[in-house]
Motif scaffolding. Structure first.
Motif, PDB file in Angstrom:
ATOM      1  N   GLY A  73      43.056  55.392  35.084  1.00  0.00           N
ATOM      2  CA  GLY A  73      42.335  54.377  35.845  1.00  0.00           C
ATOM      3  C   GLY A  73      42.155  53.104  35.031  1.00  0.00           C
ATOM      4  N   ILE A  74      41.824  53.273  33.751  1.00  0.00           N
ATOM      5  CA  ILE A  74      41.673  52.120  32.860  1.00  0.00           C
ATOM      6  C   ILE A  74      43.008  51.396  32.721  1.00  0.00           C
ATOM      7  CG2 ILE A  74      41.327  51.466  30.434  1.00  0.00           C
ATOM      8  CD1 ILE A  74      39.097  53.641  30.357  1.00  0.00           C
TER       9      ILE A  74
ATOM     10  N   MET B   2      45.604  51.372  34.739  1.00  0.00           N
ATOM     11  CA  MET B   2      45.992  50.712  35.986  1.00  0.00           C
ATOM     12  C   MET B   2      45.144  49.461  36.236  1.00  0.00           C
ATOM     13  SD  MET B   2      46.744  54.001  38.432  1.00  0.00           S
ATOM     14  CE  MET B   2      46.866  53.006  39.889  1.00  0.00           C
ATOM     15  N   ASN B   3      43.856  49.564  36.004  1.00  0.00           N
ATOM     16  CA  ASN B   3      42.960  48.429  36.221  1.00  0.00           C
ATOM     17  C   ASN B   3      43.272  47.277  35.290  1.00  0.00           C
ATOM     18  OD1 ASN B   3      40.656  48.222  38.101  1.00  0.00           O
ATOM     19  ND2 ASN B   3      40.358  50.348  37.483  1.00  0.00           N
ATOM     20  N   THR B   4      43.567  47.571  34.041  1.00  0.00           N
ATOM     21  CA  THR B   4      43.841  46.500  33.082  1.00  0.00           C
ATOM     22  C   THR B   4      45.268  45.990  33.176  1.00  0.00           C
ATOM     23  OG1 THR B   4      44.237  48.127  31.330  1.00  0.00           O
ATOM     24  CG2 THR B   4      42.026  47.149  31.467  1.00  0.00           C
TER      25      THR B   4
ATOM     26  N   ASP C 128      44.677  43.259  35.690  1.00  0.00           N
ATOM     27  CA  ASP C 128      43.768  42.200  35.258  1.00  0.00           C
ATOM     28  C   ASP C 128      43.070  42.648  33.972  1.00  0.00           C
ATOM     29  OD1 ASP C 128      41.867  40.218  34.921  1.00  0.00           O
ATOM     30  OD2 ASP C 128      40.923  40.498  36.887  1.00  0.00           O
TER      31      ASP C 128
ATOM     32  N   HIS D   7      37.019  40.931  33.867  1.00  0.00           N
ATOM     33  CA  HIS D   7      37.347  42.196  34.537  1.00  0.00           C
ATOM     34  C   HIS D   7      36.959  43.394  33.671  1.00  0.00           C
ATOM     35  CE1 HIS D   7      39.227  44.821  37.420  1.00  0.00           C
ATOM     36  NE2 HIS D   7      39.969  45.359  36.458  1.00  0.00           N
TER      37      HIS D   7
ATOM     38  N   GLN E  33      33.309  43.866  33.848  1.00  0.00           N
ATOM     39  CA  GLN E  33      32.963  44.500  35.123  1.00  0.00           C
ATOM     40  C   GLN E  33      33.205  46.004  35.055  1.00  0.00           C
ATOM     41  OE1 GLN E  33      35.091  42.995  38.545  1.00  0.00           O
ATOM     42  NE2 GLN E  33      34.520  44.758  39.778  1.00  0.00           N
ATOM     43  N   MET E  34      34.342  46.411  34.499  1.00  0.00           N
ATOM     44  CA  MET E  34      34.647  47.839  34.368  1.00  0.00           C
ATOM     45  C   MET E  34      33.611  48.549  33.498  1.00  0.00           C
ATOM     46  SD  MET E  34      38.786  47.566  33.869  1.00  0.00           S
ATOM     47  CE  MET E  34      38.997  49.293  33.465  1.00  0.00           C
TER      48      MET E  34
ATOM     49  N   GLU F 117      30.314  48.929  35.340  1.00  0.00           N
ATOM     50  CA  GLU F 117      30.388  50.037  36.296  1.00  0.00           C
ATOM     51  C   GLU F 117      30.269  51.380  35.574  1.00  0.00           C
ATOM     52  OE1 GLU F 117      34.021  49.317  38.472  1.00  0.00           O
ATOM     53  OE2 GLU F 117      33.164  47.580  39.484  1.00  0.00           O
TER      54      GLU F 117
END
Length: 158
Positions: free
Chosen positions: A91-92, A94-96, A99, A104, A107-108, A111
């Motif tokens: 997940g990390i 893919m998210n990074t 962005d 960002h 924000q991660m 959360e």
């Protein structure tokens, strides 16, 4: 010979509430540490790196307290299962990949800290007043306070 109280021995022997609390806290703390560790190389802002490194130091200290408590109670400190950790890392990644800006990443982390607060609070409510849980309840409350403070620091990077 006395059985070691671990997550794998559930069903064989019921864990003491304090050991169960410490085990869950350890998982919570190590998930936060693991997330920061995997996000740190993505960050270019030195201020944010400093904030994240301070968080790592806190997590290591808190994990050490919990690990010592578990050892004192002849129990083993266990992290989340490998599949759970790998899913978080994916997940990390893919998210990074989409962005990796400081905003960002902040924000991660916010959360993640919010999830840690929720879990620590849930544990406090569940184990409040139970035998021998005072020490680990203090750690859970300190974790909640740390995460709230960490969120406030991260807001500067949004």
């Amino acid at each position: 010979m006395e059985k070691t109280k671990t997550a794998s021995s559930v069903g064989e022997e019921k864990k003491a509430p304090a050991v169960e609390l410490a085990t869950e806290l350890y998982k919570n703390i190590t998930m936060g540490s693991d997330a920061v560790l995997h996000l740190l190389p993505k960050v270019e802002d030195n201020g944010m790196k400093t904030t994240m490194t301070a968080a790592m130091c806190y997590y290591e200290k808190a994990a050490g307290k919990v690990k010592d408590f578990l050892a004192k109670h002849k129990a083993e400190a266990k992290e989340e299962p490998l599949m759970t950790r790998m899913a978080a890392r994916m997940g990390i990644a893919m998210n990074t990949a989409m962005d990796a800006t400081s905003s960002h990443v902040a924000q991660m982390l916010i959360e993640g800290s919010t999830m840690a607060i929720t879990e620590a609070t849930r544990l406090c409510h569940r184990f409040e007043g139970q035998k021998d849980c005072e020490e680990m309840l203090t750690v859970a409350k300190e974790l909640t306070e740390f995460e709230q403070s960490h969120i406030e620091k991260l807001k500067a990077f949004l």
